[in-house]
Design a protein around this motif. Structure first.
Motif, PDB file in Angstrom:
ATOM      1  N   GLU A  65       0.906  -1.232  -0.138  1.00 37.19           N
ATOM      2  CA  GLU A  65       0.070   0.146  -0.171  1.00 37.19           C
ATOM      3  C   GLU A  65       1.064   1.375  -0.018  1.00 37.19           C
ATOM      4  O   GLU A  65       0.711   2.184  -0.889  1.00 37.19           O
ATOM      5  CB  GLU A  65      -0.909   0.118   1.270  1.00 37.19           C
ATOM      6  CG  GLU A  65      -2.070  -1.108   1.177  1.00 37.19           C
ATOM      7  CD  GLU A  65      -3.346  -0.372   0.770  1.00 37.19           C
ATOM      8  OE1 GLU A  65      -3.921  -1.137   0.064  1.00 37.19           O
ATOM      9  OE2 GLU A  65      -3.611   0.534   1.102  1.00 37.19           O
ATOM     10  N   GLN A  66       1.894   1.315   1.007  1.00 40.49           N
ATOM     11  CA  GLN A  66       2.735   2.458   1.140  1.00 40.49           C
ATOM     12  C   GLN A  66       4.099   1.951   1.290  1.00 40.49           C
ATOM     13  O   GLN A  66       4.257   1.016   1.684  1.00 40.49           O
ATOM     14  CB  GLN A  66       2.269   3.362   2.301  1.00 40.49           C
ATOM     15  CG  GLN A  66       1.028   4.119   2.229  1.00 40.49           C
ATOM     16  CD  GLN A  66       0.835   4.770   3.472  1.00 40.49           C
ATOM     17  OE1 GLN A  66       0.457   4.225   4.484  1.00 40.49           O
ATOM     18  NE2 GLN A  66       1.473   6.054   3.636  1.00 40.49           N
ATOM     19  N   ILE A  67       5.081   2.660   0.810  1.00 41.25           N
ATOM     20  CA  ILE A  67       6.652   2.551   1.118  1.00 41.25           C
ATOM     21  C   ILE A  67       7.219   3.632   1.777  1.00 41.25           C
ATOM     22  O   ILE A  67       6.772   4.754   1.422  1.00 41.25           O
ATOM     23  CB  ILE A  67       7.481   1.949   0.105  1.00 41.25           C
ATOM     24  CG1 ILE A  67       7.072   2.981  -1.099  1.00 41.25           C
ATOM     25  CG2 ILE A  67       6.810   0.469  -0.521  1.00 41.25           C
ATOM     26  CD1 ILE A  67       8.205   2.631  -2.355  1.00 41.25           C
ATOM     27  N   GLY A  68       8.269   3.483   2.522  1.00 43.68           N
ATOM     28  CA  GLY A  68       8.801   4.732   3.081  1.00 43.68           C
ATOM     29  C   GLY A  68       9.939   5.009   1.892  1.00 43.68           C
ATOM     30  O   GLY A  68      10.163   4.235   0.993  1.00 43.68           O
ATOM     31  N   ASP A  69      10.803   6.138   2.254  1.00 43.05           N
ATOM     32  CA  ASP A  69      11.559   6.838   1.115  1.00 43.05           C
ATOM     33  C   ASP A  69      12.686   5.902   0.832  1.00 43.05           C
ATOM     34  O   ASP A  69      13.186   6.237  -0.317  1.00 43.05           O
ATOM     35  CB  ASP A  69      11.910   8.313   1.728  1.00 43.05           C
ATOM     36  CG  ASP A  69      10.873   9.048   1.935  1.00 43.05           C
ATOM     37  OD1 ASP A  69       9.817   8.906   1.458  1.00 43.05           O
ATOM     38  OD2 ASP A  69      10.996  10.245   2.605  1.00 43.05           O
ATOM     39  N   ALA A  70      13.070   4.931   1.803  1.00 40.91           N
ATOM     40  CA  ALA A  70      14.340   4.169   1.338  1.00 40.91           C
ATOM     41  C   ALA A  70      14.021   2.738   0.604  1.00 40.91           C
ATOM     42  O   ALA A  70      14.906   2.203   0.416  1.00 40.91           O
ATOM     43  CB  ALA A  70      14.860   3.808   2.752  1.00 40.91           C
ATOM     44  N   VAL A  71      12.871   2.531   0.494  1.00 43.00           N
ATOM     45  CA  VAL A  71      12.395   1.340   0.011  1.00 43.00           C
ATOM     46  C   VAL A  71      12.650   1.423  -1.520  1.00 43.00           C
ATOM     47  O   VAL A  71      12.040   2.160  -2.214  1.00 43.00           O
ATOM     48  CB  VAL A  71      11.068   0.820   0.559  1.00 43.00           C
ATOM     49  CG1 VAL A  71      10.523  -0.402  -0.368  1.00 43.00           C
ATOM     50  CG2 VAL A  71      10.871   0.551   1.860  1.00 43.00           C
ATOM     51  N   VAL A  72      13.297   0.404  -2.065  1.00 45.77           N
ATOM     52  CA  VAL A  72      13.550   0.463  -3.458  1.00 45.77           C
ATOM     53  C   VAL A  72      13.109  -0.791  -4.192  1.00 45.77           C
ATOM     54  O   VAL A  72      13.022  -0.917  -5.563  1.00 45.77           O
ATOM     55  CB  VAL A  72      15.145   0.718  -3.677  1.00 45.77           C
ATOM     56  CG1 VAL A  72      15.626   1.940  -3.284  1.00 45.77           C
ATOM     57  CG2 VAL A  72      16.045  -0.341  -2.972  1.00 45.77           C
ATOM     58  N   THR A  73      12.866  -1.914  -3.609  1.00 44.51           N
ATOM     59  CA  THR A  73      12.675  -3.150  -4.347  1.00 44.51           C
ATOM     60  C   THR A  73      11.190  -3.548  -4.699  1.00 44.51           C
ATOM     61  O   THR A  73      10.788  -4.353  -5.095  1.00 44.51           O
ATOM     62  CB  THR A  73      13.569  -4.524  -3.391  1.00 44.51           C
ATOM     63  OG1 THR A  73      12.789  -4.714  -2.285  1.00 44.51           O
ATOM     64  CG2 THR A  73      14.930  -4.249  -3.543  1.00 44.51           C
ATOM     65  N   VAL A  74      10.315  -2.946  -3.662  1.00 44.43           N
ATOM     66  CA  VAL A  74       8.756  -2.980  -3.818  1.00 44.43           C
ATOM     67  C   VAL A  74       8.245  -1.633  -3.935  1.00 44.43           C
ATOM     68  O   VAL A  74       8.905  -0.709  -3.368  1.00 44.43           O
ATOM     69  CB  VAL A  74       8.248  -3.908  -2.743  1.00 44.43           C
ATOM     70  CG1 VAL A  74       8.724  -5.145  -2.731  1.00 44.43           C
ATOM     71  CG2 VAL A  74       8.395  -3.337  -1.507  1.00 44.43           C
ATOM     72  N   VAL A  75       7.217  -1.685  -5.002  1.00 44.16           N
ATOM     73  CA  VAL A  75       6.546  -0.526  -4.869  1.00 44.16           C
ATOM     74  C   VAL A  75       4.961  -0.497  -4.692  1.00 44.16           C
ATOM     75  O   VAL A  75       4.541  -1.787  -4.893  1.00 44.16           O
ATOM     76  CB  VAL A  75       6.625   0.150  -6.456  1.00 44.16           C
ATOM     77  CG1 VAL A  75       8.162   0.551  -6.619  1.00 44.16           C
ATOM     78  CG2 VAL A  75       6.200  -0.770  -7.507  1.00 44.16           C
ATOM     79  N   PRO A  76       4.174   0.366  -4.323  1.00 44.55           N
ATOM     80  CA  PRO A  76       2.773   0.197  -4.150  1.00 44.55           C
ATOM     81  C   PRO A  76       2.172  -0.390  -5.363  1.00 44.55           C
ATOM     82  O   PRO A  76       2.431  -0.307  -6.469  1.00 44.55           O
ATOM     83  CB  PRO A  76       2.221   1.491  -3.754  1.00 44.55           C
ATOM     84  CG  PRO A  76       3.398   2.450  -3.312  1.00 44.55           C
ATOM     85  CD  PRO A  76       4.586   1.885  -4.021  1.00 44.55           C
ATOM     86  N   GLY A  77       1.144  -1.571  -4.844  1.00 43.68           N
ATOM     87  CA  GLY A  77       0.458  -2.286  -5.913  1.00 43.68           C
ATOM     88  C   GLY A  77       1.293  -3.734  -6.287  1.00 43.68           C
ATOM     89  O   GLY A  77       0.806  -4.666  -6.740  1.00 43.68           O
ATOM     90  N   ASP A  78       2.607  -3.803  -5.761  1.00 47.49           N
ATOM     91  CA  ASP A  78       3.289  -5.132  -6.089  1.00 47.49           C
ATOM     92  C   ASP A  78       2.791  -6.272  -4.947  1.00 47.49           C
ATOM     93  O   ASP A  78       2.197  -5.808  -3.843  1.00 47.49           O
ATOM     94  CB  ASP A  78       4.522  -4.993  -5.380  1.00 47.49           C
ATOM     95  CG  ASP A  78       5.662  -4.552  -6.627  1.00 47.49           C
ATOM     96  OD1 ASP A  78       5.124  -4.318  -7.566  1.00 47.49           O
ATOM     97  OD2 ASP A  78       6.715  -4.330  -6.246  1.00 47.49           O
ATOM     98  N   PHE A  79       2.257  -7.271  -5.615  1.00 47.60           N
ATOM     99  CA  PHE A  79       2.109  -8.306  -4.679  1.00 47.60           C
ATOM    100  C   PHE A  79       3.265  -9.099  -4.157  1.00 47.60           C
ATOM    101  O   PHE A  79       4.123  -9.171  -4.918  1.00 47.60           O
ATOM    102  CB  PHE A  79       1.330  -9.540  -5.557  1.00 47.60           C
ATOM    103  CG  PHE A  79       0.542 -10.489  -4.688  1.00 47.60           C
ATOM    104  CD1 PHE A  79      -0.721 -10.297  -4.376  1.00 47.60           C
ATOM    105  CD2 PHE A  79       1.202 -11.488  -4.366  1.00 47.60           C
ATOM    106  CE1 PHE A  79      -1.360 -11.148  -3.539  1.00 47.60           C
ATOM    107  CE2 PHE A  79       0.544 -12.507  -3.498  1.00 47.60           C
ATOM    108  CZ  PHE A  79      -0.607 -12.380  -3.108  1.00 47.60           C
TER     109      PHE A  79
END
Lengths: 340, 340
Positions: A65-79
């Motif tokens: 649903e949401q990611i923090g600023d440092a997250v790079v391998t998953v994005v909102p919408g990914d299963f």
């Protein structure tokens, strides 16, 4: 949001819990698509561990649903599929493949609790793995299994050094033991002996690849394993219960020089040093570093090479979590999937 | 012939024993050139095991006197090194490298007893290894060490998966622990931490390759090991004592995913399942399959690549065996060589 809280042994309730939100830049918040009840959840349910208003659940698949600023391998919408232990996947322990003892490890049970509508997943990059696309509905149980029982059974098989031509005995016919059978089959074992005295689980074990079933336990069980392995004991033994009896069953069923992979959460176990010494077996186990295996397991599921989701024999809405616990406690169900 | 008998704890005597003779076609009779007292001989000497008029000694080098009709790999006159466990070296367990649990295994201690002038060695082909020629006198202590303490320390290092670049901690500064240090060095370890509080043994440990010495024990010892290994614990830990304290010291000094190789004969040890489970270490050990390593170890000694014989700090005639036991019991000597 709604989530499962265990108040006391046998007392599981679905209640309002605070909605999770991003707290650290490495966090993700996911919407849980499927969760389930683990055999290890039954320890506190039965009073063997002390629950203390604990947010339950550590197996999960969901959509970011949401990611923090440092997250790079998953994005909102990914299963995504996650492991039951949070890991950064970068420390020296993770690099060696032991993410369940990451220097930043957090057990998902307790504070996070994924028998819920949403979950905050710290160290999202190191914990979650995205599937190649949005999965077909029928793949969801298998992907959920990867989150713990499959990953744990797989680790047990790897820890037991299962490989082509090997003889394998599996102690425990719960979901993890059955996944150990599946893993042994995939890893090329020649003979796979499932120890089970329940017809429905024997059938599942055969379905997952067991070549032999042993119904005896204790000394008689060990004798039967030896009869099936040239009198020597199995090359590899998977232990998936965690009791004194099951550990000794596993150790005694292993030939000298053979390997025990144990993943049943240890309860009141004391291993006698002398017997272990003269047994000359290898012993390795603990909380499975599921994250190590997730990319490979997700691909095997995606390609429909394996179907671990068959281990779920019941699906209930999250609101009926108490019924799910009761069904597993009575062994009426092998494993219950919960849909938020 | 003359040979050592232990009548009771502390009561070791050299007595007349029957001359050994060929009984089976696979037997050899050897003239013992050198034998010694093992740390494990001190368990019954101190009353921890019950001696019962036992023929003592299981470490030996010698010259073949006679062979049975079926023996093909050694001939009379050969200088041989043997393992402390008789093995056929052909069964499935031997083939997997676990000769100390051969289906025909006989422990040399007890019936055979090599603290003597002669010994009958059953399964000579599977137990004895001839040296490339008659050894120089100064090589004899090292060849004798190969028979047990070197082979055992080497196995402990292999069981602990010591390899290039690894950090290794060694619990126990007796002869086997010191040989573990030597093995770790040969196997390419980067950091070798010897745990010892005796100056003479610290010096030997450094001589064999230790890079660091830790004098602390218990929790403080574990903390020191962690300080020396990036806070994580050692990759590989060799346990060479066999007590509850030393086993827990070893397990707690190992990083998650790391390996414990344990060879101290286990006495009154009970391993707590829960701690082992969450420790996530590998545990492997037992009576060392020395026969697996003998050809390689003999060559390393023959080529003067290693000098394990330095572990002997005293030589006595066989007739003074009682003095040898007393010197090791009081830790006055690390290891005493006996010349028949």
């Amino acid at each position: 949001m709604r989530g499962v809280i265990m108040h006391a042994p046998g007392d599981v309730r679905v209640e309002e819990r605070e909605n999770p939100r991003i707290q650290e830049p490495t966090d993700a918040v996911i919407r849980i698509v499927a969760a389930c009840v683990c055999g290890s959840d039954l320890w506190p349910y039965r009073g063997a561990d002390t629950p203390d208003q604990q947010a339950m659940g550590h197996e999960y698949v969901g959509v970011v649903e949401q990611i923090g600023d440092a997250v790079v391998t998953v994005v909102p919408g990914d299963f995504v599929v996650g492991s039951f232990v949070i890991s950064d996947n970068t420390c020296a322990i993770c690099a060696a493949g032991y993410q369940s003892r990451c220097v930043e490890a957090i057990f998902v049970d307790g504070e996070i609790g994924t028998q819920a509508e949403y979950a905050r997943i710290p160290h999202a990059d190191g914990t979650l793995v995205a599937t190649p696309g949005q999965p077909d509905e029928d793949l969801i149980p298998s992907l959920l299994a990867a989150s713990d029982v499959l990953g744990t059974g797989w680790f047990a098989a790897v820890a037991a050094e299962v490989g082509p031509g090997k003889s394998v005995a599996v102690v425990g016919d719960g979901a993890v033991g059955l996944m150990g059978v599946l893993a042994a089959k995939q890893l090329g074992a020649q003979k796979i002996i499932a120890m089970s005295r329940h017809a429905d689980r024997q059938e599942l074990a055969r379905d997952f690849g067991a070549s032999d079933i042993v119904v005896e336990r204790g000394d008689q069980g060990v004798e039967r394993i030896k009869e099936l392995t040239d009198g020597l004991g199995a090359d590899c033994v998977i232990e998936a219960v965690g009791s004194q009896e099951s550990m000794m069953q596993a150790i005694r069923s292993t030939r000298p020089g053979g390997h025990v992979g144990y993943v049943g959460v240890s309860h009141d176990v004391e291993l006698p040093g002398g017997e272990l010494f003269f047994g000359l077996v290898h012993l390795h186990g603990g909380p499975a570093p599921v994250r190590r295996f997730l990319p490979e397991l997700i691909q095997l599921i995606w390609d429909r090479t394996i179907d671990p989701g068959k281990v779920f024999d019941r699906t209930l809405p999250l609101e009926q979590a108490a019924e799910a616990y009761a069904a597993m406690d009575s062994r009426e169900s092998v494993k219950v999937l919960l849909k938020p």
